[in-house]
Every structure is written in C-alpha cells, then in structure tokens.
Design a protein around this motif. Structure first.
Motif: not given
Length: 339
Positions: A224, A252, A264
C-alpha cells in the motif's frame, strides 16, 4: 473534459477447468477502467486474482483457463476491440500484445531467456513489431537501456540475464516492455524483489516514463505504500472480487470495505515509543476458490459479518463520486454505526 478510456473491463469472469473437478472461478465479474496518463493500482493478498486479471488483458492465460463472460474493450483508435473474444494466437492479438499493450513481469530472472543476451531479446520485439533491420533495432535497444538508467548500455546489451543485478534485470524488463512505446503498460509487482533504494529508483523511472509517453498503467502490488506513491486510482481485490474501488486519496482517507480497512490497519506506522502498538493482522486465511462462499467472499474473516453476508453477494454501492464498495453494511441499517 475527462479523457476517453483506453481499456475497459466489463463484468469479466475467468474460470479454470479440470478433467476431474468442477470449473473453478478465479475472477468474478470484474470491472476496471484504464485512462491514458493515469495509473490504476490493483491490490490484494497473494492469490486474489491480480495477475490472472492482468494476463487476461494480454490473453496469456493457461490453456485450461477461459473467459466465459464479460468484455475487455481496447480502444485501437479506429474503434473498440473486445480482446476477450480474440484468439490468443490470432494476428490481431499479436499486433496488440507487446506493441500497444505491454507487460513488466513479476520476476525478470524467470521471464527473461537465460540463453539469449538482453539486447537480442529486446531487438526481437522491435524487429517483429516495427519492421526495422537488426542494426536499427540494436541502436534503439541501446537507447532504451540508456533511457531506463542501465549504465554502459552498449556493453550491457551483450550481457546475459545472470550477469546483471536484480535492479538491472528489472530495468532491462522495463526497456523490453517499452520497446514499441505501448499505450498501456501492465506492471506486475515490478519492485517486490528489490531493495528499498532500487525500488524507489524504479518507481521514479516508471513515473517519468509515463509522463514522457502518456501511457496508461495498471500497477499490480500488495504494498500500500507503493500505491500511495504511484497510483491515481485503486481497486482492491479479494478472492477474485473487486471489493472496493476509487480515487486513491478517497479510498485511503475513508476505506469502506472491511477488507480494505483491515489491509490498512496491518500496515506498519512510524510512531513515538510511547504510542507504539502491535500490528493488527487479518485473522484467518483466504478460502480456496473451490470453497468460495455464496455471498461476500470476505465473510469468514470479517469482524462485521452478519445475516446476509454468507448467502447473498453484495451489490456494488456508490460511496461517493467514483468511489464504490461491495458490502452489505453500506446498505443495511448497521451502516451508520459501521461508518
């Protein structure tokens, strides 16, 4: 005015057949759009269908794989062509593959021929698609190697893959992919096996080359941090499903699917010593495609799973402009508490 899409994947599924077992659905009803000058990142855990999706665009699937439904519409300039309906060995597909759509494969050491020099392998593509003679092709090869930052390009063109470092092999792969100035570049985890310094150099190189050529780019990764640095849009895959998709900043900033949130939360963060805490792993394992749930693919690992999740596949829900997710919580009365 929004740019015209270069490649549009509509409702595409990919299945693998076996003489002894039922067909296995590896990719399920995927929708993706690639635009000139923009980068779409395709992310997810290993085995989620990222590379299979990319290979379908180039019709490089295994013999037992087929695309039973959906379209892969590529804009040739003279009108859209449905790549999903082209034979993988047809002249039409060969004219597109390598020339207009090119790919940087995941592991250059296994993708490059060990018995041919780097220069010969790049020359072959140029001669095939651009009809140049060998001398002209070699000059372009040297120019490409120099452009992607290979030192001593003229000498390196005569080197075999095993004589180059990992970073130089990756640059040679990029030069090969760019040999015919493609309109779409597919990069399948091009920085996974590289150290962080070389990784940063490769990402900078790809961004610069995209600016120079105006290419669309499909960037496949599970990192990521790389996505935040290079992508404009993101599509999150899980067990062959695109579960969330949208602008990188928007996804995000406010991820809506539990799987995106879990990804995340599992990313290490720099913190002061007093604030340090353990990483939050995603519990459980990815189910086998043979045992795909009828409903949401993430059900068995989702801490928010409830009633319909296991039996009913969630519909794609518009979260905001250009931001969609497949989750029952977004359309259920629990949505307010979940958000």
């Amino acid at each position: 005015m929004a740019a015209k899409p270069l490649l549009t994947i509509n409702d595409m599924s990919i299945v693998f057949s076996s003489p002894d077992e039922a067909d296995i659905e590896a990719v399920r009803q995927v929708d993706l759009t690639l635009t000139p000058g923009k980068t779409l990142a395709l992310v997810g855990e290993s085995g989620c269908g990222k590379s299979v999706t990319a290979r379908a665009v180039l019709r490089l699937l295994d013999r037992n794989a087929k695309i039973p439904s959906g379209k892969i519409l590529y804009d040739t300039g003279a009108g859209p062509v449905d790549i999903a309906r082209l034979n993988s060995d047809s002249l039409a597909m060969r004219a597109i593959r390598g020339a207009e759509i090119s790919m940087i494969f995941q592991e250059p050491m296994s993708s490059l021929s060990p018995v041919h020099t780097i220069g010969d392998q790049i020359d072959e593509i140029i001669v095939l698609h651009d009809r140049l003679n060998k001398k002209q092709a070699r000059e372009r090869t040297i120019s490409l190697l120099d452009q992607v930052g290979v030192p001593g390009a003229r000498d390196r063109a005569n080197a075999y893959p095993f004589e180059l470092s990992g970073g130089l092999r990756q640059r040679a792969m990029i030069a090969m992919a760019l040999a015919c100035t493609p309109k779409l570049l597919i990069a399948d985890e091009p920085t996974t096996a590289l150290d962080v310094t070389t990784q940063a150099q490769i990402l900078d190189l790809l961004r610069q080359l995209q600016d120079d050529f105006g290419m669309a780019m499909l960037f496949i990764t599970h990192d990521l941090g790389v996505v935040a640095e290079i992508a404009d849009e993101i599509a999150v895959m899980y067990l062959g499903d695109v579960v969330e998709q949208g602008d990188v900043y928007e996804v995000f900033r406010a991820p809506k699917h539990p799987y995106t949130q879990a990804l995340m939360n599992s990313v290490p963060r720099l913190m002061r010593k007093a604030e340090r805490q353990r990483l939050t792993p995603i519990k459980g394992t990815v189910p086998s495609p043979k045992d795909r749930p009828n409903g949401c693919a993430f059900t068995s690992r989702c801490p928010h799973a409830f009633g319909p999740c296991a039996e009913i596949r969630p519909q794609r829900t518009m979260v905001s402009t250009g931001h969609t997710a497949r989750c029952h919580l977004l359309t259920h009365e629990k949505a307010e508490a979940f958000a």
